[in-house]
Design an enzyme around this catalytic site. Structure first.
Site, PDB file in Angstrom:
ATOM      1  N   GLY A  54     -11.577  39.506   0.586  1.00 22.33           N
ATOM      2  CA  GLY A  54     -11.830  39.732  -0.834  1.00 22.33           C
ATOM      3  C   GLY A  54     -13.305  39.999  -1.055  1.00 22.33           C
ATOM      4  O   GLY A  54     -14.123  39.083  -0.982  1.00 22.33           O
TER       5      GLY A  54
ATOM      6  N   GLY B  27     -14.880  41.601  -3.794  1.00 21.25           N
ATOM      7  CA  GLY B  27     -15.206  42.024  -5.151  1.00 21.25           C
ATOM      8  C   GLY B  27     -16.618  41.614  -5.523  1.00 21.25           C
ATOM      9  O   GLY B  27     -17.477  41.413  -4.657  1.00 21.25           O
TER      10      GLY B  27
ATOM     11  N   MET C 116     -17.906  38.820  -6.572  1.00 22.55           N
ATOM     12  CA  MET C 116     -18.338  37.550  -5.994  1.00 22.55           C
ATOM     13  C   MET C 116     -18.313  37.597  -4.474  1.00 22.55           C
ATOM     14  O   MET C 116     -19.303  37.307  -3.804  1.00 22.55           O
ATOM     15  CB  MET C 116     -17.436  36.416  -6.495  1.00 22.55           C
ATOM     16  CG  MET C 116     -17.610  36.072  -7.956  1.00 22.55           C
ATOM     17  SD  MET C 116     -19.002  34.973  -8.274  1.00 22.55           S
ATOM     18  CE  MET C 116     -18.269  33.393  -7.840  1.00 22.55           C
ATOM     19  N   GLY C 117     -17.177  37.969  -3.894  1.00 25.29           N
ATOM     20  CA  GLY C 117     -17.044  37.974  -2.445  1.00 25.29           C
ATOM     21  C   GLY C 117     -18.019  38.921  -1.769  1.00 25.29           C
ATOM     22  O   GLY C 117     -18.641  38.578  -0.753  1.00 25.29           O
TER      23      GLY C 117
ATOM     24  N   ASP D 179     -11.079  43.778   3.008  1.00 30.32           N
ATOM     25  CA  ASP D 179     -10.585  44.004   1.652  1.00 30.32           C
ATOM     26  C   ASP D 179      -9.664  45.206   1.724  1.00 30.32           C
ATOM     27  O   ASP D 179      -9.836  46.085   2.569  1.00 30.32           O
ATOM     28  CB  ASP D 179     -11.761  44.275   0.692  1.00 30.32           C
ATOM     29  CG  ASP D 179     -11.351  44.178  -0.769  1.00 30.32           C
ATOM     30  OD1 ASP D 179     -11.788  43.232  -1.458  1.00 30.32           O
ATOM     31  OD2 ASP D 179     -10.605  45.064  -1.245  1.00 30.32           O
TER      32      ASP D 179
ATOM     33  N   ASN E 104     -10.676  30.487  -8.072  1.00 27.45           N
ATOM     34  CA  ASN E 104     -10.445  29.509  -9.138  1.00 27.45           C
ATOM     35  C   ASN E 104      -9.014  28.994  -9.144  1.00 27.45           C
ATOM     36  O   ASN E 104      -8.350  28.955 -10.178  1.00 27.45           O
ATOM     37  CB  ASN E 104     -10.774  30.123 -10.504  1.00 27.45           C
ATOM     38  CG  ASN E 104     -12.264  30.103 -10.798  1.00 27.45           C
ATOM     39  OD1 ASN E 104     -12.968  29.175 -10.409  1.00 27.45           O
ATOM     40  ND2 ASN E 104     -12.744  31.117 -11.473  1.00 27.45           N
TER      41      ASN E 104
ATOM     42  N   SER F 147     -19.521  28.465  -8.805  1.00 27.52           N
ATOM     43  CA  SER F 147     -20.118  28.890 -10.067  1.00 27.52           C
ATOM     44  C   SER F 147     -21.398  29.660  -9.780  1.00 27.52           C
ATOM     45  O   SER F 147     -22.153  29.306  -8.876  1.00 27.52           O
ATOM     46  CB  SER F 147     -20.433  27.674 -10.950  1.00 27.52           C
ATOM     47  OG  SER F 147     -20.952  28.088 -12.205  1.00 27.52           O
TER      48      SER F 147
ATOM     49  N   LYS G 242     -14.493  21.972 -10.638  1.00 27.35           N
ATOM     50  CA  LYS G 242     -14.808  23.303 -11.177  1.00 27.35           C
ATOM     51  C   LYS G 242     -13.973  23.607 -12.413  1.00 27.35           C
ATOM     52  O   LYS G 242     -14.431  24.266 -13.356  1.00 27.35           O
ATOM     53  CB  LYS G 242     -14.564  24.369 -10.100  1.00 27.35           C
ATOM     54  CG  LYS G 242     -14.792  25.809 -10.565  1.00 27.35           C
ATOM     55  CD  LYS G 242     -16.206  26.048 -11.075  1.00 27.35           C
ATOM     56  CE  LYS G 242     -16.582  27.514 -11.162  1.00 27.35           C
ATOM     57  NZ  LYS G 242     -15.649  28.398 -11.841  1.00 27.35           N
TER      58      LYS G 242
ATOM     59  N   HIS H  88     -15.596  21.860 -15.223  1.00 22.97           N
ATOM     60  CA  HIS H  88     -16.833  22.614 -15.435  1.00 22.97           C
ATOM     61  C   HIS H  88     -16.564  23.812 -16.355  1.00 22.97           C
ATOM     62  O   HIS H  88     -17.298  24.067 -17.320  1.00 22.97           O
ATOM     63  CB  HIS H  88     -17.366  23.069 -14.073  1.00 22.97           C
ATOM     64  CG  HIS H  88     -18.364  24.183 -14.079  1.00 22.97           C
ATOM     65  ND1 HIS H  88     -18.024  25.499 -14.332  1.00 22.97           N
ATOM     66  CD2 HIS H  88     -19.701  24.192 -13.828  1.00 22.97           C
ATOM     67  CE1 HIS H  88     -19.092  26.265 -14.259  1.00 22.97           C
ATOM     68  NE2 HIS H  88     -20.124  25.494 -13.958  1.00 22.97           N
TER      69      HIS H  88
ATOM     70  N   GLU I 173     -17.737  24.751 -20.152  1.00 26.06           N
ATOM     71  CA  GLU I 173     -18.352  26.061 -20.405  1.00 26.06           C
ATOM     72  C   GLU I 173     -17.752  26.710 -21.654  1.00 26.06           C
ATOM     73  O   GLU I 173     -18.472  27.296 -22.460  1.00 26.06           O
ATOM     74  CB  GLU I 173     -18.124  26.945 -19.178  1.00 26.06           C
ATOM     75  CG  GLU I 173     -18.665  28.356 -19.266  1.00 26.06           C
ATOM     76  CD  GLU I 173     -18.257  29.150 -18.034  1.00 26.06           C
ATOM     77  OE1 GLU I 173     -17.447  30.091 -18.177  1.00 26.06           O
ATOM     78  OE2 GLU I 173     -18.724  28.815 -16.924  1.00 26.06           O
TER      79      GLU I 173
END
Length: 314
Positions: free
Chosen positions: A8, A10, A12-13, A32, A97, A123, A179, A182, A186
């Protein structure tokens, strides 16, 4: 030097792979379904893989494989496939997540194969490449210890006051549980900022929202990274954010937080209200408002506003 596979690539990854290769000598094997994403990872110094099987083949045992795909079915399918490819002593890490209860079920399913499972609540968003990722980790101590060289590179540098940028929260599920809460917090913080600036927008004064947000970053009790991002948003989008639609999505963690809070009789009025506000932002609740208008008319004779979509008599 550690070796790790990333599935993955994307926002983030892909950035995580880039940070590992930029700031360490660790080896990364990247996969990916988007070949362009793999090509970008290779440009950062990673080893490209053409499939999950190819990724596993290119990693030395005992293997570490980090999954960074959407929560739910995509993560479950990836874990299931890896479970059939990996061997005893290997570790699967879910950095997305996922719900903590899913982590516990996956760890239990992998146990008979001798494959460890680690959940990492991550995060930092698109800023993590530069400033690092705050990571909340759950899983067996031995597996987390093996993963720690990677976590050390991905996290912000240790701070004298607050310590490292990642921490082991407890057994499997603990990382994503922390998380989840968290993210619920948020929601509430974002809603409070949004409501305050909405009042500024309606005030009698010609206020500069970016200027206010920047000012609040200077010693104010409401200073935060979200406040800093608010200043950035006003500078980019204008004082009235006129080009943006009010539609606000949610990715599930707020709902999970409230569901667990109800199970434990923990009152969460601020987070509840912030989640419901997101529902309203999508045009939901129209029937509710029409019902309120109808009832007010019925008991008090108050005027109603007829919808332009209402059928006309012929």
């Amino acid at each position: 030097m550690a070796h790790i596979g990333f599935v993955g690539l994307g926002k983030m990854g892909g950035n995580m792979v880039a940070r590992i290769k930029r700031d360490s000598d660790h080896e990364v094997v990247a996969f990916d379904f988007d070949k362009a994403a793999v090509k970008a990872a290779v440009a950062h110094g990673a080893i490209g893989a053409s499939s999950l099987a190819d990724l596993v083949k290119k990693l030395p045992a005992p293997r570490l494989v980090w999954i960074m795909v959407p929560a739910g079915a995509p993560t479950q399918q990836t874990v299931d496939k890896l479970g059939g490819l990996l061997e005893k002593g290997d570790t699967i890490i879910d950095g997305g997540n996922s719900r903590w209860t899913d982590d516990k079920a996956r760890a239990a399913a992998l146990k008979s194969s001798g494959i460890a499972y680690v959940d990492v609540g991550t995060s930092g968003g698109v800023w993590g490449l530069d400033v690092g990722y705050c990571m909340m980790v759950g899983g067996p101590k031995a597996a987390v210890r093996r993963l720690s060289p990677i976590l050390d590179v991905l996290a912000p540098a240790p701070d004298e006051e607050h310590g490292p940028g990642w921490a082991h929260m407890g057994p499997v599920g603990a990382g994503h549980y922390v998380k989840m809460v968290h993210n619920g917090i948020e929601y509430g913080l974002m809603q409070a900022y949004a409501e305050g600036f909405d009042l500024f927008d309606k005030s009698e004064y010609d206020l500069d929202n970016a200027k206010i947000a920047h000012l609040w970053m200077q010693g104010s009790v409401v200073r935060s990274w979200l406040c800093e991002l608010a200043a950035r948003a006003f500078e980019q989008e204008g004082n009235d954010l006129a080009a943006l639609d009010g539609f606000t999505a949610d990715s599930g963690e707020g709902r999970w937080t409230l569901q667990d809070a109800m199970d434990k009789d923990v009152p969460m009025p601020a987070i509840t209200a912030s989640l419901h506000a997101r529902f309203y932002s999508r045009g939901n609740g129209d029937f509710t408002h029409r019902m309120l208008s109808a009832l007010r008319n019925q008991f008090g004779g108050h005027a109603v506003v007829k919808s332009a979509k209402a059928p006309t008599a012929e």
